[in-house]
Design an enzyme around this catalytic site. Structure first.
Site, PDB file in Angstrom:
ATOM      1  N   GLY A 187       0.771  -1.240   0.000  1.00  0.00           N
ATOM      2  CA  GLY A 187       0.000   0.000   0.000  1.00  0.00           C
ATOM      3  C   GLY A 187       0.802   1.291   0.000  1.00  0.00           C
ATOM      4  O   GLY A 187       1.696   1.504  -0.835  1.00  0.00           O
ATOM      5  N   SER A 194      -4.735   9.904   9.527  1.00  0.00           N
ATOM      6  CA  SER A 194      -5.942   9.531   8.771  1.00  0.00           C
ATOM      7  C   SER A 194      -6.994  10.610   8.977  1.00  0.00           C
ATOM      8  O   SER A 194      -6.988  11.311  10.006  1.00  0.00           O
ATOM      9  CB  SER A 194      -6.495   8.200   9.290  1.00  0.00           C
ATOM     10  OG  SER A 194      -7.771   7.928   8.744  1.00  0.00           O
ATOM     11  N   TYR A 222     -10.008   2.534  16.223  1.00  0.00           N
ATOM     12  CA  TYR A 222      -9.142   2.972  15.111  1.00  0.00           C
ATOM     13  C   TYR A 222      -9.086   4.505  15.090  1.00  0.00           C
ATOM     14  O   TYR A 222      -7.992   5.087  14.971  1.00  0.00           O
ATOM     15  CB  TYR A 222      -9.659   2.435  13.770  1.00  0.00           C
ATOM     16  CG  TYR A 222      -8.790   2.895  12.616  1.00  0.00           C
ATOM     17  CD1 TYR A 222      -7.497   2.389  12.449  1.00  0.00           C
ATOM     18  CD2 TYR A 222      -9.232   3.856  11.713  1.00  0.00           C
ATOM     19  CE1 TYR A 222      -6.682   2.834  11.411  1.00  0.00           C
ATOM     20  CE2 TYR A 222      -8.424   4.304  10.673  1.00  0.00           C
ATOM     21  CZ  TYR A 222      -7.149   3.790  10.529  1.00  0.00           C
ATOM     22  OH  TYR A 222      -6.333   4.237   9.515  1.00  0.00           O
TER      23      TYR A 222
HETATM   24  P1  NDP Z   1      -1.837  -1.908   3.909  1.00  0.00           P
HETATM   25  O1  NDP Z   1      -2.535  -2.949   4.695  1.00  0.00           O
HETATM   26  O2  NDP Z   1      -1.783  -2.052   2.436  1.00  0.00           O
HETATM   27  O3  NDP Z   1      -0.347  -1.711   4.466  1.00  0.00           O
HETATM   28  C1  NDP Z   1      -0.093  -1.674   5.848  1.00  0.00           C
HETATM   29  C2  NDP Z   1       1.407  -1.804   6.072  1.00  0.00           C
HETATM   30  O4  NDP Z   1       1.652  -1.732   7.475  1.00  0.00           O
HETATM   31  C3  NDP Z   1       1.953  -3.127   5.567  1.00  0.00           C
HETATM   32  O5  NDP Z   1       3.155  -2.908   4.908  1.00  0.00           O
HETATM   33  C4  NDP Z   1       2.181  -3.919   6.843  1.00  0.00           C
HETATM   34  O6  NDP Z   1       3.311  -4.778   6.692  1.00  0.00           O
HETATM   35  C5  NDP Z   1       2.494  -2.809   7.831  1.00  0.00           C
HETATM   36  N1  NDP Z   1       2.298  -3.221   9.206  1.00  0.00           N
HETATM   37  C6  NDP Z   1       1.131  -3.515   9.821  1.00  0.00           C
HETATM   38  N2  NDP Z   1       1.357  -3.920  11.075  1.00  0.00           N
HETATM   39  C7  NDP Z   1       2.700  -3.886  11.250  1.00  0.00           C
HETATM   40  C8  NDP Z   1       3.562  -4.204  12.329  1.00  0.00           C
HETATM   41  N3  NDP Z   1       3.079  -4.648  13.505  1.00  0.00           N
HETATM   42  N4  NDP Z   1       4.890  -4.045  12.174  1.00  0.00           N
HETATM   43  C9  NDP Z   1       5.393  -3.603  11.001  1.00  0.00           C
HETATM   44  N5  NDP Z   1       4.631  -3.286   9.941  1.00  0.00           N
HETATM   45  C10 NDP Z   1       3.304  -3.440  10.077  1.00  0.00           C
HETATM   46  O7  NDP Z   1      -2.567  -0.535   4.292  1.00  0.00           O
HETATM   47  P2  NDP Z   1      -2.252   1.001   3.924  1.00  0.00           P
HETATM   48  O8  NDP Z   1      -1.117   1.131   3.029  1.00  0.00           O
HETATM   49  O9  NDP Z   1      -3.546   1.584   3.528  1.00  0.00           O
HETATM   50  O10 NDP Z   1      -1.896   1.557   5.387  1.00  0.00           O
HETATM   51  C11 NDP Z   1      -0.739   2.307   5.668  1.00  0.00           C
HETATM   52  C12 NDP Z   1      -1.076   3.381   6.680  1.00  0.00           C
HETATM   53  O11 NDP Z   1      -2.025   4.278   6.108  1.00  0.00           O
HETATM   54  C13 NDP Z   1      -1.704   2.865   7.967  1.00  0.00           C
HETATM   55  O12 NDP Z   1      -1.154   3.578   9.062  1.00  0.00           O
HETATM   56  C14 NDP Z   1      -3.184   3.224   7.805  1.00  0.00           C
HETATM   57  O13 NDP Z   1      -3.820   3.398   9.037  1.00  0.00           O
HETATM   58  C15 NDP Z   1      -3.056   4.512   7.033  1.00  0.00           C
HETATM   59  N6  NDP Z   1      -4.245   4.941   6.311  1.00  0.00           N
HETATM   60  C16 NDP Z   1      -4.791   4.158   5.335  1.00  0.00           C
HETATM   61  C17 NDP Z   1      -5.892   4.618   4.637  1.00  0.00           C
HETATM   62  C18 NDP Z   1      -6.586   3.786   3.598  1.00  0.00           C
HETATM   63  O14 NDP Z   1      -7.761   4.098   3.255  1.00  0.00           O
HETATM   64  N7  NDP Z   1      -5.978   2.783   3.042  1.00  0.00           N
HETATM   65  C19 NDP Z   1      -6.463   5.945   4.888  1.00  0.00           C
HETATM   66  C20 NDP Z   1      -5.798   6.667   5.947  1.00  0.00           C
HETATM   67  C21 NDP Z   1      -4.724   6.191   6.601  1.00  0.00           C
HETATM   68  P3  NDP Z   1       3.419  -6.284   7.210  1.00  0.00           P
HETATM   69  O15 NDP Z   1       2.040  -6.833   7.307  1.00  0.00           O
HETATM   70  O16 NDP Z   1       4.285  -6.949   6.179  1.00  0.00           O
HETATM   71  O17 NDP Z   1       4.107  -6.154   8.534  1.00  0.00           O
HETATM   72  C1  8X3 Z   2      -8.455   4.926   6.889  1.00  0.00           C
HETATM   73  C2  8X3 Z   2      -9.553   5.731   6.344  1.00  0.00           C
HETATM   74  O1  8X3 Z   2     -11.972   6.395   6.596  1.00  0.00           O
HETATM   75  O2  8X3 Z   2     -11.459   4.031   6.732  1.00  0.00           O
HETATM   76  O3  8X3 Z   2      -7.763   5.601   7.891  1.00  0.00           O
HETATM   77  O4  8X3 Z   2     -10.881   5.486   8.539  1.00  0.00           O
HETATM   78  S1  8X3 Z   2     -11.029   5.390   7.103  1.00  0.00           S
END
Ligand code: NDP
Ligand code: 8X3
Length: 260
Positions: free
Chosen positions: A19, A142, A155
Site C-alpha cells: 500500500g 488519517s 481505530y
Molecule cells: P496496507 O494494509 O496495504 O499496508 C499496511 C502496512 O503496514 C503493511 O506494509 C504492513 O506490513 C504494515 N504493518 C502492519 N502492522 C505492522 C507491524 N506490527 N509491524 C510492522 N509493519 C506493520 O494498508 P495502507 O497502506 O492503507 O496503510 C498504511 C497506513 O495508512 C496505515 O497507518 C493506515 O492506518 C493509514 N491509512 C490508510 C488509509 C486507507 O484508506 N488505506 C487511509 C488513511 C490512513 P506487514 O504486514 O508486512 O508487517
Molecule cells: C483509513 C480511512 O476512513 O477508513 O484511515 O478510517 S477510514
C-alpha cells in the site's frame, strides 16, 4: 520555490511491504534516496527492493516489538545510520463494530501498532536527528483522526493519538530544524480494508464500490511534497480525500463528471 533534493538522503519507511508504504518506497527511490524498509513480510520487501534501483537496507520488523525496534535502529549499517526522513506508516484497522461489541484483541493490535509502534520507532530514530540537527518525521495519520465515526472508535482514537503526537512533537522540536508532518488520507485502495475485515475480500471490495478512491501513489506524492519544501517550511497536516468522499463515512457512490 526551491525544492529540496532527496538524492542520497536516508529514508526509513515502516510498513513498506504494501500500500502507501510501498508507494512511498517507490516514490523516494525515483528521487534517488537510500532506503531503510521495514515490515513483517520480509519476502515482500526483498521483491520490492529488487525493483527500486537504489541502495536499500531491509528489516523484518514488527513495530509492536519494542526491543526489536531499538535493536534494529542500533544495528543500522553505517551507510543507513543517519536517517534523514522517517515515514511512520505501519498501521492497520481491525473490525468495524460498536465499541461495546468490539474484540479486545483487535483493539490491542491497533493501539500497539498505530500508537505504541509509532512511538517506539520515533523514540529510536529521533535522538539521532536532534544530535545531527537534521531530519523530518512524517506520520501517516488519517481522516479518522479528525472525524470520529460510528463503529470505528478505537481505530479513530489511534489516529487521533497520531494527530496529537504530531502536534506535541512539533512543539518539542521548536528551535531545531527538524520538521514534523502528518499526512492524513481518506479512502485509499490498498490492503487496508482486507486487513480490517480479517481477510474478507468481498466485504473489503464493497468499501470502494462506485467511488474512485485515492491510490497509494496519490498519498506518496503528498508525502514527497511535504518533505521537499524548503527548510524554513513545515507542513503540519495535509488532509486529503477522494473527491467522492466528504467525511470518513459519507461517500458518493455514483459517477462524478470528470472523475469516473
Ligand atoms: P496496507 O494494509 O496495504 O499496508 C499496511 C502496512 O503496514 C503493511 O506494509 C504492513 O506490513 C504494515 N504493518 C502492519 N502492522 C505492522 C507491524 N506490527 N509491524 C510492522 N509493519 C506493520 O494498508 P495502507 O497502506 O492503507 O496503510 C498504511 C497506513 O495508512 C496505515 O497507518 C493506515 O492506518 C493509514 N491509512 C490508510 C488509509 C486507507 O484508506 N488505506 C487511509 C488513511 C490512513 P506487514 O504486514 O508486512 O508487517
Ligand atoms: C483509513 C480511512 O476512513 O477508513 O484511515 O478510517 S477510514
Amino acid at each position: 520555490m526551491s525544492r529540496i533534493s532527496l538524492h542520497d538522503r536516508v529514508v526509513f519507511i515502516t510498513g513498506a511491504s504494501s500500500g502507501i508504504g510501498r508507494a512511498c518506497a517507490r516514490a523516494f527511490a525515483a528521487e534517488g534516496a537510500r532506503l531503510v524498509l521495514a515490515a513483517r513480510r520480509a519476502e515482500r520487501l526483498h521483491a520490492l527492493a529488487e525493483t527500486l534501483g537504489v541502495p536499500a537496507h531491509l528489516i523484518q520488523l514488527d513495530v509492536r516489538d519494542r526491543r526489536a525496534v531499538f535493536q534494529a535502529v542500533e544495528a543500522l549499517p553505517p551507510d543507513f545510520r543517519e536517517v534523514d526522513i522517517l515515514v511512520n506508516n505501519a498501521g492497520l484497522s481491525r473490525g468495524l463494530e460498536k465499541l461495546y461489541e468490539g474484540d479486545v484483541d483487535d483493539w490491542e493490535e491497533m493501539i500497539d501498532t498505530n500508537v505504541k509502534g509509532l512511538l517506539y520507532v520515533t523514540r529510536a530514530i529521533l535522538p539521532g536527528m536532534v544530535a545531527r540537527q537534521r531530519g523530518h518525521i512524517v506520520n501517516i495519520g488519517s481522516v479518522a483522526g479528525h472525524y470520529a465515526y460510528q463503529n470505528g472508535a478505537v481505530y479513530c482514537a489511534t489516529k487521533a493519538a497520531v494527530k496529537s503526537l504530531t502536534e506535541s512533537l512539533k512543539q518539542d522540536l521548536l528551535g531545531t530544524p527538524i520538521r514534523v508532518t502528518s499526512v492524513d488520507p481518506g479512502l485509499v485502495e490498498t490492503e487496508f480494508s482486507i486487513v480490517r475485515f480479517h481477510g474478507d475480500v468481498e466485504r473489503a471490495r464493497k468499501v470502494y464500490e462506485g467511488v474512485k478512491p485515492m491510490t497509494p501513489e496519490d498519498v506518496a506524492e503528498a508525502v514527497l511534497f511535504c518533505v521537499t519544501r524548503p527548510p524554513h517550511v513545515n507542513i503540519n497536516f495535509l488532509m486529503m480525500m477522494a473527491v467522492g468522499q466528504s467525511t470518513p463515512t459519507t461517500v458518493y457512490r455514483q459517477p462524478i463528471p470528470g472523475v469516473q
